[in-house]
Design an enzyme around this catalytic site. Structure first.
Site, PDB file in Angstrom:
ATOM      1  N   LYS A  50       0.806  -1.224   0.000  1.00 50.67           N
ATOM      2  CA  LYS A  50       0.000   0.000   0.000  1.00 50.67           C
ATOM      3  C   LYS A  50       0.834   1.267   0.000  1.00 50.67           C
ATOM      4  CE  LYS A  50      -4.463  -1.519   1.652  1.00 50.67           C
ATOM      5  NZ  LYS A  50      -5.598  -1.269   2.529  1.00 50.67           N
ATOM      6  N   LYS A  96     -10.474  -7.142  -8.642  1.00 50.95           N
ATOM      7  CA  LYS A  96     -11.648  -7.357  -7.799  1.00 50.95           C
ATOM      8  C   LYS A  96     -12.437  -6.065  -7.655  1.00 50.95           C
ATOM      9  CE  LYS A  96     -10.362  -6.688  -2.942  1.00 50.95           C
ATOM     10  NZ  LYS A  96     -11.472  -6.259  -2.121  1.00 50.95           N
ATOM     11  N   LYS A 110     -14.297  -0.843  -3.093  1.00 49.67           N
ATOM     12  CA  LYS A 110     -14.990   0.390  -2.688  1.00 49.67           C
ATOM     13  C   LYS A 110     -14.253   1.626  -3.169  1.00 49.67           C
ATOM     14  CE  LYS A 110     -15.494  -1.363   1.874  1.00 49.67           C
ATOM     15  NZ  LYS A 110     -14.092  -1.511   2.206  1.00 49.67           N
TER      16      LYS A 110
HETATM   17  N1  AQP Z   1     -14.900  -7.954  -4.552  1.00 46.12           N
HETATM   18  C1  AQP Z   1     -15.179  -8.627  -3.448  1.00 46.12           C
HETATM   19  N2  AQP Z   1     -15.795  -9.823  -3.500  1.00 46.12           N
HETATM   20  C2  AQP Z   1     -16.094 -10.502  -2.368  1.00 46.12           C
HETATM   21  N3  AQP Z   1     -15.833 -10.035  -1.130  1.00 46.12           N
HETATM   22  C3  AQP Z   1     -15.224  -8.838  -1.029  1.00 46.12           C
HETATM   23  N4  AQP Z   1     -14.828  -8.087   0.042  1.00 46.12           N
HETATM   24  C4  AQP Z   1     -14.264  -6.945  -0.408  1.00 46.12           C
HETATM   25  N5  AQP Z   1     -14.284  -6.908  -1.755  1.00 46.12           N
HETATM   26  C5  AQP Z   1     -14.868  -8.072  -2.167  1.00 46.12           C
HETATM   27  C6  AQP Z   1     -15.020  -8.453   1.444  1.00 46.12           C
HETATM   28  O1  AQP Z   1     -15.659  -7.366   2.110  1.00 46.12           O
HETATM   29  C7  AQP Z   1     -15.220  -7.316   3.474  1.00 46.12           C
HETATM   30  C8  AQP Z   1     -14.899  -5.905   3.919  1.00 46.12           C
HETATM   31  O2  AQP Z   1     -13.818  -5.431   3.230  1.00 46.12           O
HETATM   32  P1  AQP Z   1     -12.809  -4.354   3.850  1.00 46.12           P
HETATM   33  O3  AQP Z   1     -13.525  -3.122   4.177  1.00 46.12           O
HETATM   34  O4  AQP Z   1     -12.000  -4.962   4.939  1.00 46.12           O
HETATM   35  O5  AQP Z   1     -11.820  -4.009   2.686  1.00 46.12           O
HETATM   36  P2  AQP Z   1     -11.475  -4.685   1.362  1.00 46.12           P
HETATM   37  O6  AQP Z   1     -11.453  -6.166   1.413  1.00 46.12           O
HETATM   38  O7  AQP Z   1     -10.201  -4.056   0.925  1.00 46.12           O
HETATM   39  O8  AQP Z   1     -12.722  -4.189   0.516  1.00 46.12           O
HETATM   40  P3  AQP Z   1     -12.764  -3.270  -0.770  1.00 46.12           P
HETATM   41  O9  AQP Z   1     -14.180  -3.119  -1.118  1.00 46.12           O
HETATM   42  O10 AQP Z   1     -11.832  -3.784  -1.817  1.00 46.12           O
HETATM   43  O11 AQP Z   1     -12.248  -1.871  -0.225  1.00 46.12           O
HETATM   44  P4  AQP Z   1     -10.945  -1.045  -0.635  1.00 46.12           P
HETATM   45  O12 AQP Z   1     -11.252  -0.434  -1.954  1.00 46.12           O
HETATM   46  O13 AQP Z   1     -10.811  -0.021   0.446  1.00 46.12           O
HETATM   47  O14 AQP Z   1      -9.771  -1.984  -0.666  1.00 46.12           O
HETATM   48  C9  AQP Z   1     -14.052  -8.289   3.592  1.00 46.12           C
HETATM   49  O15 AQP Z   1     -14.506  -9.448   4.259  1.00 46.12           O
HETATM   50  C10 AQP Z   1     -13.693  -8.596   2.165  1.00 46.12           C
HETATM   51  O16 AQP Z   1     -13.158  -9.893   2.016  1.00 46.12           O
END
Ligand code: AQP
Length: 321
Positions: free
Chosen positions: A108, A189, A192
């Site tokens: 990161k 993937k 957010k």
């Molecule tokens: N694309 C995805 N498919 C399935 N599960 C997903 N999760 C995230 N993206 C997907 C699951 O959502 C939970 C919360 O996620 P987080 O807030 O800990 O951060 P993350 O995994 O990094 O989620 P994002 O959406 O990708 O956010 P950013 O953009 O900030 O990195 C977790 O249980 C994750 O597995």
């Protein structure tokens, strides 16, 4: 036995968060489990304060609207004094080498203008979240397993150096859920924080917008409506989303469609129906300021109370406070 899971308000929650985490928490969570909006974690990279506040509130509403019991949720920064104090105690039990070794920090921090010190120390904050609540289990993917390992080391070190206070947590592997991919670029993937949201279906998107995003999803020119993730990743992503929404295996749901267009309409219908109750309940909660405030305040009080004796014991044994 408490199981703790967090979600970071780094953007609006999307269908991947819903199918991969939130829906499972609501359906399979146990009464003692805790879910929190990890807004302090969102501060480790560049962010907008007003947007963060709004997103935290929205995410809290989404968790409750998804069916998680209101008495199992809280917002991390409502415990900022407790978590901040424990983070400091744990930072003083953590070596620089341990923090610098974290793979996620290396990934990161790459390409960032200013690398925030918080990005380096955030795994210690995560340890404080876990240890303060006395969580015995932390469901995490591979990317976070190293952080739970650090929390285990810090708990053990504190317990042997100063006195027995903390439960040593265990990383548990959540049941494999579909990894939802970006509709515009199935190579990555759904996230957010993605800048271009054309390929991201947010859980609070209006039905029309969901349909437009699904219709524009990138597929291929093979014209074969089959489930072949390697050869047809875009199409497979749509099939997996449909499969998760209707609760049937991908190869079963893909049968019966003769064109990509027909499949996309079915995916849009299923996603709209899957998200409809969540969107309606979340909108109602967001409109009812007093109710959401009440849920938030009660969650904060419960989480503070749950951690109070651990924090005061840790401070006392560490010779401060
Ligand atoms: N694309 C995805 N498919 C399935 N599960 C997903 N999760 C995230 N993206 C997907 C699951 O959502 C939970 C919360 O996620 P987080 O807030 O800990 O951060 P993350 O995994 O990094 O989620 P994002 O959406 O990708 O956010 P950013 O953009 O900030 O990195 C977790 O249980 C994750 O597995």
């Amino acid at each position: 036995m408490t199981r703790l899971s967090g979600i970071t308000p780094s953007g609006h929650a999307h269908i991947g968060n819903h199918l991969g985490a939130i829906r499972r928490w609501a359906r399979q969570g146990r009464p003692g489990d805790l879910y929190f909006v990890s807004d302090l974690h969102a501060m480790t990279v560049s962010y907008n304060p007003a947007r963060l506040r709004k997103l935290s509130r929205e995410l809290l509403a989404v968790l409750v609207a998804a069916g998680i019991e209101p008495d199992q949720v809280f917002v991390q920064s409502d415990l900022v004094r407790e978590v901040g104090a424990l983070t400091w105690v744990l930072e003083c039990a953590c070596s620089f080498g341990e923090a610098a070794r974290m793979t996620q920090f290396k990934q990161k921090s790459e390409g960032q203008g200013m690398v925030r010190l918080g990005l380096l120390t955030y795994p210690v904050l995560m340890a404080a979240d876990i240890l303060l609540q006395g969580a015995a289990e932390v469901p995490v993917g591979d990317d976070q397993a190293q952080h739970v390992e650090l929390a285990r080391s810090l708990a053990r070190r504190f317990n042997t150096t100063y006195g027995e206070v903390f439960t040593v947590p265990e990383a548990v592997t959540p049941p494999t859920a579909a990894r939802v991919r970006d509709l515009s670029d199935p190579g990555r993937k759904m996230s957010k924080s993605t800048q271009d949201s054309a390929g991201v279906v947010f859980v609070l998107d209006e039905p029309d917008l969901i349909r437009r995003k699904v219709r524009r999803a990138v597929t291929d020119s093979l014209g074969r409506v089959e489930y072949r993730p390697q050869e047809q990743p875009g199409l497979a992503n749509l099939v997996e989303i449909l499969s998760a929404c209707v609760g049937k295996p991908p190869r079963e749901v893909v049968a019966g469609f003769s064109s990509y267009g027909e499949l996309k309409e079915a995916v849009a219908d299923a996603v709209i129906e899957e998200l409809r109750p969540l969107r309606e309940r979340a909108s109602a909660l967001l409109a009812d300021r007093a109710e959401l405030d009440r849920i938030r305040k009660a969650g904060a009080e419960r989480a503070t109370e749950r951690g109070a004796h651990r924090l005061s014991s840790a401070l006392r044994l560490a010779g401060v406070g």
